[in-house]
Design an enzyme around this catalytic site. Structure first.
Site, short mmCIF file in Angstrom:
data_model
loop_
_atom_site.label_atom_id
_atom_site.label_comp_id
_atom_site.label_asym_id
_atom_site.label_seq_id
_atom_site.Cartn_x
_atom_site.Cartn_y
_atom_site.Cartn_z
N SER A 72 0.82 -1.22 0.00
CA SER A 72 0.00 0.00 0.00
C SER A 72 0.85 1.26 0.00
CB SER A 72 -0.88 -0.01 1.26
OG SER A 72 -1.39 1.27 1.52
N GLU A 92 0.34 3.56 1.78
CA GLU A 92 0.47 3.96 3.19
C GLU A 92 1.87 3.69 3.73
OE1 GLU A 92 -1.39 5.24 5.87
OE2 GLU A 92 -2.59 6.12 4.28
N TYR A 110 -1.65 0.14 10.69
CA TYR A 110 -1.94 -0.53 9.41
C TYR A 110 -0.72 -0.43 8.49
CZ TYR A 110 -3.63 -0.94 4.58
OH TYR A 110 -3.78 -1.28 3.25
P1 NDP Z 1 -11.48 -4.90 1.52
O1 NDP Z 1 -11.52 -4.33 2.90
O2 NDP Z 1 -12.58 -4.61 0.57
O3 NDP Z 1 -11.36 -6.51 1.62
C1 NDP Z 1 -10.58 -7.11 2.61
C2 NDP Z 1 -10.65 -8.61 2.46
O4 NDP Z 1 -9.85 -9.20 3.50
C3 NDP Z 1 -12.07 -9.19 2.60
O5 NDP Z 1 -12.21 -10.30 1.74
C4 NDP Z 1 -12.08 -9.67 4.05
O6 NDP Z 1 -12.94 -10.77 4.31
C5 NDP Z 1 -10.65 -10.15 4.21
N1 NDP Z 1 -10.26 -10.19 5.62
C6 NDP Z 1 -10.27 -9.17 6.51
N2 NDP Z 1 -9.86 -9.62 7.71
C7 NDP Z 1 -9.59 -10.94 7.57
C8 NDP Z 1 -9.15 -11.96 8.47
N3 NDP Z 1 -8.92 -11.70 9.75
N4 NDP Z 1 -8.99 -13.21 7.99
C9 NDP Z 1 -9.26 -13.48 6.69
N5 NDP Z 1 -9.69 -12.57 5.80
C10 NDP Z 1 -9.85 -11.30 6.24
O7 NDP Z 1 -10.07 -4.46 0.91
P2 NDP Z 1 -9.66 -4.11 -0.59
O8 NDP Z 1 -10.23 -5.12 -1.49
O9 NDP Z 1 -9.90 -2.67 -0.83
O10 NDP Z 1 -8.07 -4.28 -0.53
C11 NDP Z 1 -7.42 -5.52 -0.88
C12 NDP Z 1 -6.00 -5.48 -0.36
O11 NDP Z 1 -5.30 -4.39 -0.96
C13 NDP Z 1 -5.85 -5.30 1.14
O12 NDP Z 1 -4.74 -6.02 1.58
C14 NDP Z 1 -5.59 -3.80 1.29
O13 NDP Z 1 -4.87 -3.54 2.48
C15 NDP Z 1 -4.75 -3.55 0.05
N6 NDP Z 1 -4.81 -2.20 -0.45
C16 NDP Z 1 -6.00 -1.63 -0.79
C17 NDP Z 1 -6.04 -0.36 -1.32
C18 NDP Z 1 -7.32 0.29 -1.70
O14 NDP Z 1 -7.31 1.52 -1.94
N7 NDP Z 1 -8.44 -0.42 -1.81
C19 NDP Z 1 -4.79 0.40 -1.55
C20 NDP Z 1 -3.60 -0.32 -1.18
C21 NDP Z 1 -3.61 -1.56 -0.67
P3 NDP Z 1 -14.46 -10.61 4.85
O15 NDP Z 1 -15.27 -10.33 3.64
O16 NDP Z 1 -14.71 -11.93 5.49
O17 NDP Z 1 -14.44 -9.46 5.82
P1 GDR Z 2 -7.22 5.66 3.43
O1 GDR Z 2 -8.75 5.78 2.95
O2 GDR Z 2 -7.08 5.92 4.88
O3 GDR Z 2 -6.41 6.50 2.50
O4 GDR Z 2 -6.91 4.11 3.22
P2 GDR Z 2 -9.99 6.56 3.56
O5 GDR Z 2 -11.00 6.63 2.46
O6 GDR Z 2 -10.43 6.00 4.86
O7 GDR Z 2 -9.40 8.03 3.86
C1 GDR Z 2 -8.92 8.87 2.83
C2 GDR Z 2 -8.75 10.28 3.36
O8 GDR Z 2 -10.03 10.88 3.61
C3 GDR Z 2 -9.97 11.60 4.83
N1 GDR Z 2 -11.33 11.73 5.39
C4 GDR Z 2 -12.11 10.72 5.77
N2 GDR Z 2 -11.91 9.36 5.74
C5 GDR Z 2 -12.93 8.57 6.15
N3 GDR Z 2 -12.77 7.24 6.11
N4 GDR Z 2 -14.12 9.09 6.63
C6 GDR Z 2 -14.35 10.45 6.69
O9 GDR Z 2 -15.40 10.89 7.10
C7 GDR Z 2 -13.31 11.29 6.23
N5 GDR Z 2 -13.18 12.64 6.12
C8 GDR Z 2 -11.98 12.90 5.60
C9 GDR Z 2 -9.05 10.77 5.70
O10 GDR Z 2 -8.52 11.56 6.76
C10 GDR Z 2 -7.98 10.36 4.70
O11 GDR Z 2 -7.04 11.39 4.59
C11 GDR Z 2 -7.28 3.40 2.05
C12 GDR Z 2 -7.48 1.94 2.45
O12 GDR Z 2 -8.03 1.24 1.37
C13 GDR Z 2 -6.17 1.28 2.85
O13 GDR Z 2 -6.39 -0.12 3.08
C14 GDR Z 2 -5.18 1.49 1.69
O14 GDR Z 2 -3.94 0.90 1.99
C15 GDR Z 2 -5.01 2.96 1.41
O15 GDR Z 2 -6.27 3.52 1.07
C16 GDR Z 2 -4.03 3.24 0.27
#
Ligand code: NDP
Ligand code: GDR
Length: 332
Positions: free
Chosen positions: A124, A126, A148
């Site tokens: 990520s 992050e 995280y």
């Molecule tokens: P989601 O939150 O949509 O999905 C997370 C998945 O992980 C779900 O299938 C969930 O299962 C599973 N999971 C969570 N906790 C556990 C656990 N304890 N044991 C087994 N499975 C678990 O995430 P995204 O699809 O958005 O992201 C996919 C990956 O990419 C993640 O690793 C995330 O950190 C990473 N990532 C995402 C980004 C984004 O912007 N979306 C950016 C950068 C990295 P269940 O349905 O059962 O809860």
């Molecule tokens: P992020 O996503 O933390 O970047 O992680 P999120 O959408 O939660 O926050 C993005 C930015 O928006 C600001 N923000 C708020 N965020 C949330 N959730 N709710 C609010 O009401 C709100 N108002 C402002 C936050 O401060 C932040 O700056 C996502 C996840 O998918 C991670 O798993 C992944 O690794 C990173 O993106 C890249």
């Protein structure tokens, strides 16, 4: 040869798009689900009859090794994680286990069972955290700012360790924020599009948000999962930054969603300190030039296109009123 892919986190946003993509590429797709998971399989409902799902515990290495032995995947996409940053402050140890240590358990199971299996780690942006320079590329320093990000930093590094020391084909995709109509509602983009759609049809009046000035490089999840497969087809394993290279503020996202719906956001958005992050990351913007050059990967959906896609889907989910508004937007 028909390839078999095993996806952890298949029920999540990316897992569902990746499964569809790999099926389209002719793969046999199998997924790991947890016994006590959210139980929400809605994202894969349309393709579930084409998947094989297995219940396994990511934190139990022996059960993962047995599963890998049984499935015999050519490629493993490790996407499962605790993904919400505020939860990582509330539950830092669970996050370290699930988002960090699960990776080494799978890598070690691969090493034991079949070191030829190719492995993708969902890293990520992050990990860059308190970045000194923007945009960030594969050589930028890692300065994680929350539990995280620290767990992802560990997972990223151990993936490189197993590649360098054990010779595994293991890659990390350092993905910047990517969104879609399947994004969980706790993330800011979906919170905005869903609430804005509800306001438009009269089912809500207010949207409470934190920092409107926070900036992110937002892309479309359906575009980003293509890069995961491309990484595992290379002759040698390498890490890649994946993003659009363009940052927008939360306020700009709000403005785009509300103006698409013909609404004035200032009449509905309330800034609420409970949604502020104490340790906000510095402007995270991708420099995806390596992915362009080596993978031939480029995103297809623009920022405006993403906002509209999400608003449209949220309207469509709001019954007849939502569908009427949606039609009127498209007729205009
Ligand atoms: P989601 O939150 O949509 O999905 C997370 C998945 O992980 C779900 O299938 C969930 O299962 C599973 N999971 C969570 N906790 C556990 C656990 N304890 N044991 C087994 N499975 C678990 O995430 P995204 O699809 O958005 O992201 C996919 C990956 O990419 C993640 O690793 C995330 O950190 C990473 N990532 C995402 C980004 C984004 O912007 N979306 C950016 C950068 C990295 P269940 O349905 O059962 O809860
Ligand atoms: P992020 O996503 O933390 O970047 O992680 P999120 O959408 O939660 O926050 C993005 C930015 O928006 C600001 N923000 C708020 N965020 C949330 N959730 N709710 C609010 O009401 C709100 N108002 C402002 C936050 O401060 C932040 O700056 C996502 C996840 O998918 C991670 O798993 C992944 O690794 C990173 O993106 C890249």
């Amino acid at each position: 040869m028909q390839k078999t892919a095993l996806i952890t986190g298949i029920t999540g946003q990316d897992g569902s798009y990746l499964a569809e993509h790999l099926l389209g590429e002719g793969y046999t797709v199998e997924g790991v689900v947890r016994a006590e998971g959210s139980g929400n399989r809605s994202r894969i409902a349309a393709i579930e009859d084409r998947l094989t799902l297995h219940t396994a515990d990511l934190l139990d290495q022996a059960s993962m090794a047995r599963l890998i032995e049984r499935v015999k995947p050519h490629e493993i996409y490790h996407l499962a994680a605790q993904t919400f940053i505020p939860t990582s402050w509330a539950e830092p140890i669970m996050t370290a286990e699930v988002t960090g240590l699960a990776t080494v358990r799978i890598l070690d199971a691969i090493r034991e069972v079949n070191p030829e299996i190719r492995f993708y780690q969902a890293s990520s942006s992050e990990v860059f955290g308190q970045a000194e320079h923007s945009p960030q590329n594969e050589k930028s320093a890692f300065r994680p700012r929350n539990p995280y990000a620290t767990a992802k930093h560990y997972a990223h590094s151990i993936t490189a360790n197993y590649r360098d020391y054990h010779g595994l084909f293991a890659c990390s995709g350092i993905l910047f924020n990517h969104e879609s109509p399947r994004r969980n509602e706790q993330f800011v983009t979906r919170k905005i599009t869903r609430t804005a759609a509800k306001i438009r049809v009269g089912q809500a009046n207010e949207l409470r948000l934190g920092n409107l000035l926070a900036r992110r490089d937002w892309g479309f999840a359906g575009d980003y999962v293509r890069s995961m497969r491309l990484m595992l087809q290379l002759p040698e394993p390498e890490d890649f930054v994946i993003g659009t290279g363009e940052a927008h503020s939360v306020g700009e996202f709000v403005e785009a969603a509300f103006s698409y719906l013909g609404l004035d956001w200032k009449q509905h958005v309330v800034v609420d300190s409970q949604f502020y992050r104490p340790a906000e990351v510095h402007p995270l913007i991708a420099d995806p030039r390596k992915a362009h050059a080596v993978l031939g990967w480029r995103p297809q959906v623009s920022f405006e296109g993403l906002v509209r896609m999400m608003v449209d889907a949220d309207l469509a989910a709001l019954g007849e009123d939502g569908q009427r508004v949606r039609k009127s937007l498209h007729a205009a």
